[in-house]
Design a protein around this motif. Structure first.
Motif, PDB file in Angstrom:
ATOM      1  N   HIS A   1    -116.166 -54.694   9.231  1.00 12.23           N
ATOM      2  CA  HIS A   1    -115.731 -53.302   9.331  1.00 12.23           C
ATOM      3  C   HIS A   1    -115.129 -52.938  10.682  1.00 12.23           C
ATOM      4  CE1 HIS A   1    -119.220 -52.050  11.781  1.00 12.23           C
ATOM      5  NE2 HIS A   1    -119.971 -52.809  11.014  1.00 12.23           N
TER       6      HIS A   1
ATOM      7  N   SER B   1    -120.349 -50.948   7.154  1.00 11.68           N
ATOM      8  CA  SER B   1    -119.871 -51.557   5.910  1.00 11.68           C
ATOM      9  C   SER B   1    -119.672 -50.526   4.801  1.00 11.68           C
ATOM     10  CB  SER B   1    -120.845 -52.640   5.443  1.00 11.68           C
ATOM     11  OG  SER B   1    -122.105 -52.071   5.125  1.00 11.68           O
TER      12      SER B   1
ATOM     13  N   THR C   1    -120.227 -57.556   2.557  1.00  9.11           N
ATOM     14  CA  THR C   1    -119.816 -56.611   3.605  1.00  9.11           C
ATOM     15  C   THR C   1    -120.985 -56.376   4.559  1.00  9.11           C
ATOM     16  OG1 THR C   1    -120.331 -54.782   2.096  1.00  9.11           O
ATOM     17  CG2 THR C   1    -118.044 -55.492   2.198  1.00  9.11           C
TER      18      THR C   1
END
Length: 263
Positions: free
Chosen positions: A20, A26, A44
């Motif tokens: 990110h 995330s 993620t």
């Protein structure tokens, strides 16, 4: 200190690890988890200090963040993945290519730069880090960083998207943001890493991005041995959040082609 990253892990198939932007978590990848998990295993992580991940006591370093992600690979049993990063996540993705190239089967670099910071940008990061530590709030990020995260089209036409980004910035822990700013300020350039990359790359940039520009994207493509460039229209620095369908389509085609090459 070894930090164990919190990560969302959805779907199945070729692993796609998305890192990110600053100063988000995330949570910014919601549309990617929903849109890509039907075809890929979408992972993620929250980078250290953000979201559900602890900060730890190490010196601020992008390399340290890349090592965190490599440990996550081992914990999840992932031998190789397509690694994508947006903005700060792109810096971490390039550090992964440098420090753990065996884990990377392809790389997506979105709204990021291979150059080091100018003195002016570096000084701004350090000043913001000091404000974050002194104030104990993210007011300086809301005032100075948030306005450049999305493009003018999003500001005019996508109030819900802007509101979501603002909420993510406001949820950022100040200490983590300060640590990350110092890590980014200290990072070296990554052009040599890109020149030596042995795997394909996809470079993506929002046409309205003023933080990592089309010029920055072209410089990375010129350094990379095997890269394609996508400019996403009507998107600023967070192209994956502002234009998720176009971003997802490009990443899906890139990852699917890599999966065919390696099978």
């Amino acid at each position: 200190m070894t930090v164990q990253l919190y990560a969302r892990d959805v779907g199945s198939g070729t692993p796609l690890v998305l890192l990110h932007a600053f100063p988000l978590s995330s949570a910014m990848w919601l549309n990617q988890r929903e849109g890509l998990a039907t075809r890929f295993r979408v992972i993620t992580p929250d980078l250290r200090g953000f979201g559900g991940s602890v900060l730890g006591g190490d010196e601020p370093s992008i390399e340290e963040m890349a090592d965190d992600v490599a440990r996550l690979f081992r914990r999840l049993g992932i031998t190789r993945a397509v690694v994508g990063g947006l903005s700060m996540g792109g810096y971490v993705a390039m550090a992964m290519c440098r420090r753990h190239p065996d884990l990377v089967m392809g790389v997506v670099l979105a709204d990021t730069r291979a150059s080091a910071d100018t003195d002016e940008v570096r000084d701004g990061r350090v000043r913001q880090a000091e404000r974050l530590e002194t104030d104990g709030t993210v007011a300086v990020l809301v005032d100075e960083v948030l306005p450049d995260l999305v493009g003018p089209t999003t500001l005019r036409q996508r109030a819900l998207v802007y509101g979501r980004v603002r909420g993510l910035v406001q949820a950022t822990p100040p200490r983590a943001a300060a640590w990350a700013q110092r890590a980014m300020a200290a990072r070296a350039e990554s052009f040599e890493t890109l020149r030596e990359l042995k795997v394909p790359a996809l470079v993506i940039v929002g046409s309205e991005d003023t933080l990592a520009t089309e010029e920055d994207a072209h410089a990375m493509v010129d350094a990379l041995p095997n890269a394609e460039l996508l400019v996403i229209p009507r998107a600023g620095h967070l192209c994956a959040v502002e234009q998720p369908d176009l971003f997802n389509q490009a990443v899906a085609e890139f990852a699917a082609a890599l999966a065919r090459m390696t099978n």
